[in-house]
Structure formats: structure tokens, C-alpha cells
Design a protein around this motif. Sequence first.
Motif, PDB file in Angstrom:
ATOM      1  N   ILE A  24      26.289  11.157 -18.161  1.00 42.44           N
ATOM      2  CA  ILE A  24      25.968   9.891 -17.496  1.00 42.44           C
ATOM      3  C   ILE A  24      26.160  10.093 -16.004  1.00 42.44           C
ATOM      4  O   ILE A  24      27.116  10.748 -15.586  1.00 42.44           O
ATOM      5  N   LEU A  25      25.275   9.495 -15.190  1.00 37.50           N
ATOM      6  CA  LEU A  25      25.502   9.566 -13.740  1.00 37.50           C
ATOM      7  C   LEU A  25      25.069   8.266 -13.077  1.00 37.50           C
ATOM      8  O   LEU A  25      24.042   7.685 -13.445  1.00 37.50           O
ATOM      9  N   SER A  26      25.880   7.810 -12.118  1.00 37.92           N
ATOM     10  CA  SER A  26      25.393   6.718 -11.283  1.00 37.92           C
ATOM     11  C   SER A  26      26.097   6.730  -9.931  1.00 37.92           C
ATOM     12  O   SER A  26      27.153   7.342  -9.772  1.00 37.92           O
ATOM     13  N   GLY A  27      25.480   6.047  -8.981  1.00 37.98           N
ATOM     14  CA  GLY A  27      26.048   6.004  -7.634  1.00 37.98           C
ATOM     15  C   GLY A  27      25.919   4.618  -7.046  1.00 37.98           C
ATOM     16  O   GLY A  27      25.072   3.824  -7.463  1.00 37.98           O
TER      17      GLY A  27
ATOM     18  N   TYR B  50      30.372   9.613 -11.505  1.00 38.61           N
ATOM     19  CA  TYR B  50      30.142   8.427 -10.683  1.00 38.61           C
ATOM     20  C   TYR B  50      30.450   8.777  -9.235  1.00 38.61           C
ATOM     21  O   TYR B  50      31.474   9.398  -8.950  1.00 38.61           O
ATOM     22  N   PHE B  51      29.559   8.368  -8.337  1.00 37.08           N
ATOM     23  CA  PHE B  51      29.786   8.775  -6.946  1.00 37.08           C
ATOM     24  C   PHE B  51      29.445   7.683  -5.938  1.00 37.08           C
ATOM     25  O   PHE B  51      28.760   6.705  -6.247  1.00 37.08           O
ATOM     26  N   ILE B  52      29.927   7.910  -4.728  1.00 34.39           N
ATOM     27  CA  ILE B  52      29.696   6.979  -3.624  1.00 34.39           C
ATOM     28  C   ILE B  52      28.602   7.578  -2.743  1.00 34.39           C
ATOM     29  O   ILE B  52      28.771   8.669  -2.184  1.00 34.39           O
TER      30      ILE B  52
ATOM     31  N   ASP C 111      12.587   8.816   2.645  1.00 31.47           N
ATOM     32  CA  ASP C 111      12.908   9.885   1.694  1.00 31.47           C
ATOM     33  C   ASP C 111      14.012   9.491   0.705  1.00 31.47           C
ATOM     34  O   ASP C 111      14.366  10.275  -0.181  1.00 31.47           O
ATOM     35  N   TYR C 112      14.524   8.291   0.866  1.00 34.02           N
ATOM     36  CA  TYR C 112      15.656   7.811   0.057  1.00 34.02           C
ATOM     37  C   TYR C 112      15.503   8.100  -1.436  1.00 34.02           C
ATOM     38  O   TYR C 112      16.413   8.634  -2.070  1.00 34.02           O
ATOM     39  N   PRO C 113      14.323   7.814  -2.029  1.00 27.16           N
ATOM     40  CA  PRO C 113      14.210   8.055  -3.484  1.00 27.16           C
ATOM     41  C   PRO C 113      14.291   9.537  -3.855  1.00 27.16           C
ATOM     42  O   PRO C 113      14.711   9.868  -4.970  1.00 27.16           O
TER      43      PRO C 113
ATOM     44  N   LEU D  99      16.178  11.813  -2.319  1.00 27.84           N
ATOM     45  CA  LEU D  99      17.610  12.147  -2.332  1.00 27.84           C
ATOM     46  C   LEU D  99      18.253  11.600  -3.606  1.00 27.84           C
ATOM     47  O   LEU D  99      19.079  12.262  -4.239  1.00 27.84           O
ATOM     48  N   GLN D 100      17.847  10.405  -3.999  1.00 32.47           N
ATOM     49  CA  GLN D 100      18.399   9.833  -5.238  1.00 32.47           C
ATOM     50  C   GLN D 100      18.011  10.688  -6.448  1.00 32.47           C
ATOM     51  O   GLN D 100      18.817  10.910  -7.351  1.00 32.47           O
ATOM     52  N   ALA D 101      16.773  11.168  -6.457  1.00 33.58           N
ATOM     53  CA  ALA D 101      16.338  12.036  -7.558  1.00 33.58           C
ATOM     54  C   ALA D 101      17.200  13.298  -7.603  1.00 33.58           C
ATOM     55  O   ALA D 101      17.635  13.742  -8.673  1.00 33.58           O
TER      56      ALA D 101
ATOM     57  N   LEU E 212      21.481   9.994 -18.680  1.00 35.20           N
ATOM     58  CA  LEU E 212      21.370   8.541 -18.644  1.00 35.20           C
ATOM     59  C   LEU E 212      21.917   8.014 -17.322  1.00 35.20           C
ATOM     60  O   LEU E 212      22.982   8.446 -16.881  1.00 35.20           O
ATOM     61  N   VAL E 213      21.166   7.058 -16.709  1.00 34.19           N
ATOM     62  CA  VAL E 213      21.581   6.531 -15.407  1.00 34.19           C
ATOM     63  C   VAL E 213      21.750   5.010 -15.499  1.00 34.19           C
ATOM     64  O   VAL E 213      20.764   4.265 -15.506  1.00 34.19           O
ATOM     65  N   PRO E 214      22.990   4.523 -15.615  1.00 37.97           N
ATOM     66  CA  PRO E 214      23.207   3.080 -15.669  1.00 37.97           C
ATOM     67  C   PRO E 214      23.033   2.440 -14.291  1.00 37.97           C
ATOM     68  O   PRO E 214      23.711   2.820 -13.346  1.00 37.97           O
ATOM     69  N   VAL E 215      22.099   1.501 -14.185  1.00 43.41           N
ATOM     70  CA  VAL E 215      21.810   0.817 -12.904  1.00 43.41           C
ATOM     71  C   VAL E 215      21.315  -0.600 -13.187  1.00 43.41           C
ATOM     72  O   VAL E 215      21.009  -0.951 -14.328  1.00 43.41           O
ATOM     73  N   GLY E 216      21.189  -1.387 -12.127  1.00 40.71           N
ATOM     74  CA  GLY E 216      20.546  -2.688 -12.232  1.00 40.71           C
ATOM     75  C   GLY E 216      19.031  -2.512 -12.237  1.00 40.71           C
ATOM     76  O   GLY E 216      18.524  -1.432 -11.883  1.00 40.71           O
TER      77      GLY E 216
ATOM     78  N   ASP F 113      16.740  -3.349 -10.329  1.00 40.87           N
ATOM     79  CA  ASP F 113      16.087  -2.997  -9.063  1.00 40.87           C
ATOM     80  C   ASP F 113      15.962  -1.480  -8.864  1.00 40.87           C
ATOM     81  O   ASP F 113      15.193  -1.032  -8.018  1.00 40.87           O
ATOM     82  N   GLN F 114      16.709  -0.719  -9.630  1.00 37.24           N
ATOM     83  CA  GLN F 114      16.688   0.735  -9.463  1.00 37.24           C
ATOM     84  C   GLN F 114      15.741   1.453 -10.426  1.00 37.24           C
ATOM     85  O   GLN F 114      15.641   2.672 -10.420  1.00 37.24           O
ATOM     86  N   LYS F 115      15.065   0.664 -11.273  1.00 36.84           N
ATOM     87  CA  LYS F 115      14.239   1.275 -12.315  1.00 36.84           C
ATOM     88  C   LYS F 115      13.184   2.210 -11.705  1.00 36.84           C
ATOM     89  O   LYS F 115      12.956   3.322 -12.196  1.00 36.84           O
TER      90      LYS F 115
HETATM   91  N1  TRP Z   1      20.031   3.674  -4.719  1.00 30.74           N
HETATM   92  C1  TRP Z   1      21.186   3.243  -5.440  1.00 30.74           C
HETATM   93  C2  TRP Z   1      21.516   1.794  -5.043  1.00 30.74           C
HETATM   94  O1  TRP Z   1      21.146   1.347  -3.996  1.00 30.74           O
HETATM   95  C3  TRP Z   1      22.403   4.107  -5.167  1.00 30.74           C
HETATM   96  C4  TRP Z   1      22.190   5.491  -5.677  1.00 30.74           C
HETATM   97  C5  TRP Z   1      22.059   6.629  -4.910  1.00 30.74           C
HETATM   98  C6  TRP Z   1      22.090   5.886  -7.032  1.00 30.74           C
HETATM   99  N2  TRP Z   1      21.900   7.696  -5.720  1.00 30.74           N
HETATM  100  C7  TRP Z   1      21.916   7.301  -7.018  1.00 30.74           C
HETATM  101  C8  TRP Z   1      22.149   5.210  -8.243  1.00 30.74           C
HETATM  102  C9  TRP Z   1      21.774   8.024  -8.193  1.00 30.74           C
HETATM  103  C10 TRP Z   1      21.987   5.931  -9.423  1.00 30.74           C
HETATM  104  C11 TRP Z   1      21.802   7.333  -9.394  1.00 30.74           C
HETATM  105  O2  TRP Z   1      22.156   1.141  -5.802  1.00 30.74           O
END
Ligand code: TRP
Length: 325
Positions: A3-6, A37-39, A124-126, A128-130, A140-144, A146-148
Motif C-alpha cells: 500500500i502507498l499513499s502521500g 506512507y509519506f509526506i 509535471d506534478y502527476p 512525480l506522483q506516478a 494499492l493507493v488509498p486516496v480521495g 480527487d486523486q483518481k
Molecule cells: N497529490 C496528492 C494530494 O494532493 C499527494 C500525493 C503525492 C500522493 N504523491 C502521491 C498521493 C502518491 C498518493 C500517492 O493529495
Amino acid sequence: MRILSGVQPSGKLHIGNYFGALRQYLRLQEQGHECYYFIANYHALTSVQDKAVLAEMTLDVARSYLALGIDPDRCVFFAQSDVPQVTELCWILNCVCPVSLMEKATSYKDKIAKGLTASMGLFDYPVLQAADIVIYDSNLVPVGADQKQHIEITRDLAVKLNQAVGSEVLVLPEPYIVPEVAVVPGIDGQKMSKSYNNTIEIFQTPKATQKRCAQIVTDSTPLEAPKNPEQCNVFALLKLFATPEEQQEIADKYRAGGYGYGHAKKRLAELVNETFDAARQRYEQLLQDESYVRDVLREGGKKARATAEATMQRVREAVGIVTTY
Ligand code: TRP
Ligand code: ADP
């Protein structure tokens, strides 16, 4: 299952973050999955320019997560910038990413519409997220909700790189979105978001919570008149905190009349304060112990780097990048 999320350290954590993301993180941690899980402080750099603010918000999100139950003994909890390999992978993904894919990204368009400068970082934000996601072979990436789109972009990019190198060098992730909390409304009824200034913060005094709840926008139906709970922002938020029995009870009171929005707001504030009381106490303790918070991030960073470096060795070799160090 990996699992990963940020979360971006771009403002104080609010109840939208809690129900939309953090509660899922905690559940997945309890279920014994391998959680990362990361910041996302590199991501925050696209919108936060003040160095003191960015540094403080990074530590504040760490404190907040730890206070809410992220357990560094059971998951890898770290700062994005402690894994520089992620920006390296971002570059490699950039090289297979069509500009047109980024032009379709709604979060970029939304942020520009809100007045953010159209920097290359924001564009380029997406990507870096990828990179954040695939570098840990995440499943699996748990998010709200808006992140789909960002997870879909991640899958697209992983497929493109796999096709380019002719092997399954990257794992394709799936989003994990809980529909009933996909969008938590803010005090004005729009999506709750730091950038809309409509949040109810988790870590604030009970009094401040009461004040904020009192500001929730409602219609002007008089106290005596019957009200429709399904069209009320206060009730939408109450549903997140109250037991099913209490939700039913309050819905009945709305429909019967004689129950004002003020009553509902007061009850909401009580529930918010009760729910976060223990976490608020832990947060206060962590405020006094910054070295513990830094130690946790350092240890998490070490583990995350090891995983990321293993993926990067595979990727560098697959794309033909020669390293001699
Ligand atoms: N873009 C996400 C947000 O605004 C934060 C985020 C960065 C993220 N990298 C991610 C979330 C990787 C899930 C996986 O909430
Ligand atoms: P914000 O919109 O306040 O800047 P972030 O973009 O940092 O919040 O979101 C962090 C996490 O919290 C993401 O997974 C996001 O989907 C989730 N989240 C944020 N706001 C909400 C909300 N109102 N409802 C549901 N989930 C949310």
C-alpha cells in the motif's frame, strides 16, 4: 499487498483528509498490509514558496499522522525528499510521457484557475506522483476521489515505460477509494480543502472547533420548520461522526421541525472534539519532542530508500542508463 499513499504538507490537516485518506491508511495498517506512507514535500514546493513554512508544515504533518495512529513500527513512514531516487524516476517517466496527457490533467487546470503560477513543477506534478507510486512497486493507493485521475495517469505511464523497454519493469497500481467519504464537504458546502479556506482542522482547541462548526453555511429555514437532512451541510458532516442510531435520531428531528441548525452544529462540534481528543493530546506531546519525529522520518526514509533503489536498479538497466558509482 503493498500500500502507498502521500499527503502534501501544504496546510493543517482537516477532517476531509482524515475521512478521505487517513482513516483508510489506518485500516490498511491494522489489516497488516505492507504500508508506505509519506509526506509529499517536493509536491508542496509547487505551491509553497516560504522555506520556513514548508519545513514546519512537513514536521507538522508528521506529528499529525503519528498522533492519529500511524505506527512507525508497522509501516514505513517518511518524507518524500529522503528518497531522491523518486526525482530520478520522475525524469525517466517524463521521457515517455506525452505532453498531451499532462494537458488533460484537471488538477493542473484547477490550480491555474485558482491563481497558482503555471510552473513546470506544477505541470509535471502527476509524473512525480506516478514516480512516488511505482518506485515502491505499490499495488494499492488509498486516496480521495480527487486523486483518481492521478492514479490513472500513473497506470498509463507505467504501461508506456513497460512497453518502451519490452518488460514488466513497473507494477501497475489500483486506486482505493471509499465511495461514501470520497468528498467531505467544507463549511461552505464545496469540497473541504485547505485551498478553499473552508476546513475544520483536526488539531485545534475544542472552542475553535465549536466556532468553526457554528460557521457552517445552512439555509434560512426557521427553527420551527421541518428540514431536509439530506440537503444540509451540517448533517453531511454529522454522518461522518455519529453512530447510525444517532444519525437516524437527528434526521427524525430535522424532519419533525423545532430542531435548529444551531443544535446540529453544537452536536457536531461535540462529536469532533470527542473523536480527536486523544489524538490532540498525543499531538501536544509530539510538539515537545521534535527529535522523536525526526528520528521516525529518518528510519522510515532509510527503508523507503532501500526499496526505491532496488526498483531504480531495475529501471536504469531496463532503459540503458549506465551508472558507474
Ligand atoms: N497529490 C496528492 C494530494 O494532493 C499527494 C500525493 C503525492 C500522493 N504523491 C502521491 C498521493 C502518491 C498518493 C500517492 O493529495
Ligand atoms: P487539500 O485539498 O486540503 O489540499 P490534499 O490535496 O492535501 O488536501 O489531500 C490529501 C488527501 O486527503 C488526499 O488523498 C485527498 O484525496 C484527501 N482529501 C482532501 N480533501 C478531501 C475531502 N474534502 N474529501 C475527501 N478526501 C479528501
